[in-house]
Design a protein around this motif. Structure first.
Motif, short mmCIF file in Angstrom:
data_model
loop_
_atom_site.label_atom_id
_atom_site.label_comp_id
_atom_site.label_asym_id
_atom_site.label_seq_id
_atom_site.Cartn_x
_atom_site.Cartn_y
_atom_site.Cartn_z
N ASN A 1 35.50 18.84 2.99
CA ASN A 1 34.89 19.30 1.76
C ASN A 1 35.96 19.83 0.78
OD1 ASN A 1 32.07 19.06 3.27
ND2 ASN A 1 32.94 20.82 4.11
N GLY A 2 37.08 18.99 0.70
CA GLY A 2 38.08 19.50 -0.24
C GLY A 2 37.69 19.30 -1.65
N ASP A 3 36.77 18.42 -1.97
CA ASP A 3 36.43 18.23 -3.44
C ASP A 3 35.05 19.05 -3.80
OD1 ASP A 3 34.50 17.00 -1.76
OD2 ASP A 3 34.44 15.20 -3.17
N PHE A 4 34.71 19.77 -2.84
CA PHE A 4 33.62 20.63 -3.32
C PHE A 4 33.78 21.41 -4.66
CE2 PHE A 4 30.50 24.29 -2.39
CZ PHE A 4 29.36 23.62 -2.51
N GLN B 1 35.92 20.94 -7.16
CA GLN B 1 35.67 19.85 -8.14
C GLN B 1 34.59 19.46 -8.66
OE1 GLN B 1 37.79 20.10 -5.83
NE2 GLN B 1 40.11 19.75 -6.14
N VAL B 2 33.66 19.22 -7.88
CA VAL B 2 32.29 18.54 -7.77
C VAL B 2 31.49 19.69 -8.81
CG1 VAL B 2 30.44 17.65 -6.96
CG2 VAL B 2 32.34 16.85 -5.99
N LEU B 3 31.69 20.96 -8.24
CA LEU B 3 30.90 21.86 -8.93
C LEU B 3 31.30 22.30 -10.22
CD1 LEU B 3 29.90 24.69 -6.20
CD2 LEU B 3 28.42 22.99 -7.14
N ASP B 4 32.60 22.34 -10.25
CA ASP B 4 33.29 22.46 -11.89
C ASP B 4 32.75 21.20 -12.72
OD1 ASP B 4 34.89 24.13 -13.37
OD2 ASP B 4 36.43 22.84 -13.22
N ALA B 5 32.85 20.11 -12.14
CA ALA B 5 32.31 18.97 -13.05
C ALA B 5 30.77 19.35 -13.35
CB ALA B 5 32.51 17.49 -12.39
N TYR B 6 30.07 19.68 -12.44
CA TYR B 6 28.73 19.92 -13.04
C TYR B 6 28.61 20.93 -14.17
CZ TYR B 6 27.19 17.32 -8.83
OH TYR B 6 26.92 16.26 -8.04
N LEU C 1 30.49 28.06 -7.15
CA LEU C 1 31.79 27.69 -6.88
C LEU C 1 32.92 28.70 -6.23
CD1 LEU C 1 34.30 25.73 -7.55
CD2 LEU C 1 34.25 26.49 -9.95
N TRP C 2 32.81 29.82 -6.80
CA TRP C 2 33.63 31.00 -6.27
C TRP C 2 33.36 31.34 -5.07
CZ3 TRP C 2 38.12 30.82 -8.48
CH2 TRP C 2 38.34 30.36 -9.85
#
Length: 258
Positions: free
Chosen positions: A144-147, A149-154, A239-240
């Motif tokens: 889940n390392g990109d979780f 980054q995905v939320l930040d992109a949203y 995210l946090w």
């Protein structure tokens, strides 16, 4: 230390036997020189899939990294299989190659994935190269390392959606939807001869199956962009909070019964 539950190994649902046989035969015929192994994961691998609703999720391990023409050929084959098998909503190929899977730096991503989430359908079972994995923070970060980054992109998409151009596009979409609704509320013609031809039920189902709505990150992101500003705050809080949970996951994995 206890280990993670083993990969699914129970009987497969007979409803999907023809699908799996066709997938293995087609891949062996058209891409056999590329394949090292075919792995099944997801609801069909667990034996709790719903015909016509569930996806077919496959991991393809190749002997070498695919060239662009080889990648296009695999995608063409995936689309052909998806078209002729309505018993699944969608067919997904996750593609890797042998050296990548066996590399030490991918032990907690590819190694864990094949050992605990996949079952080998045909070819070399690389899961035999790995011992069972105990719960660990390394696995959580690798899988889940990109979780974050995905939320930040949203969240960035939500911010961009408030730009004037995006607001104008949304207003135009709302006007178009209002016109379509007015047309839909018009009374039906009294004569059956005036009725427009109806779309066959199979065609409607096929078009619905081809739509990946909410089944991948792009469609999820597109739906998020229509949400109001308070949702931006919520996603940033998520995210946090996810980062906080990841930093403390090692404590839960060391003391699983605490």
């Amino acid at each position: 230390m206890p280990t993670i539950a083993p990969a699914p190994c129970g009987p497969l649902q007979p409803h999907f036997d023809a699908l799996l046989h066709d997938v293995c035969a087609s891949l062996a015929t058209q891409a056999g020189h590329l394949l090292d192994g075919i792995y099944l994961y997801g609801s069909i691998a667990r034996g709790d899939a719903t015909p016509g609703v569930s996806d077919l999720d496959l991991t393809l391990v190749l002997r070498q990294p695919p060239t662009p023409p080889q990648g296009e050929a695999l995608e063409t084959l995936r689309q052909a299989l998806q078209t002729r098998h309505p018993e699944v909503l969608k067919i997904d190929f996750d593609i890797g190659y042998r050296a990548q899977v066996l590399a030490t730096e991918h032990l907690y991503s590819w190694g864990y994935w094949l050992k605990h989430q996949c079952r080998c359908l045909c070819g070399n079972d690389l899961a035999l190269h790995f011992a069972p994995f105990p719960p660990s923070r390394a696995i959580a970060l690798a899988v889940n390392g990109d979780f974050a980054q995905v939320l930040d992109a949203y969240a960035r998409r939500l911010d961009d959606a408030r730009e004037p151009a995006a607001l104008r596009r949304r207003c135009a979409n709302l006007r178009g939807g209002w016109r379509n609704n007015r047309r839909a509320r018009r009374p039906a013609p009294r004569s059956t001869a005036d009725c427009p031809p109806q779309t066959p039920p199979g065609a409607r189902a096929a078009s619905w199956r081809r739509s990946p709505a909410a089944l991948n990150r792009q469609s999820a992101a597109a739906s998020v962009t229509r949400l109001p500003r308070p949702t931006t705050v919520l996603i940033r809080a998520m995210l946090w909070w996810s980062l906080f949970l990841q930093r403390n996951a090692h404590a839960r994995s060391r003391f699983p019964y605490r």
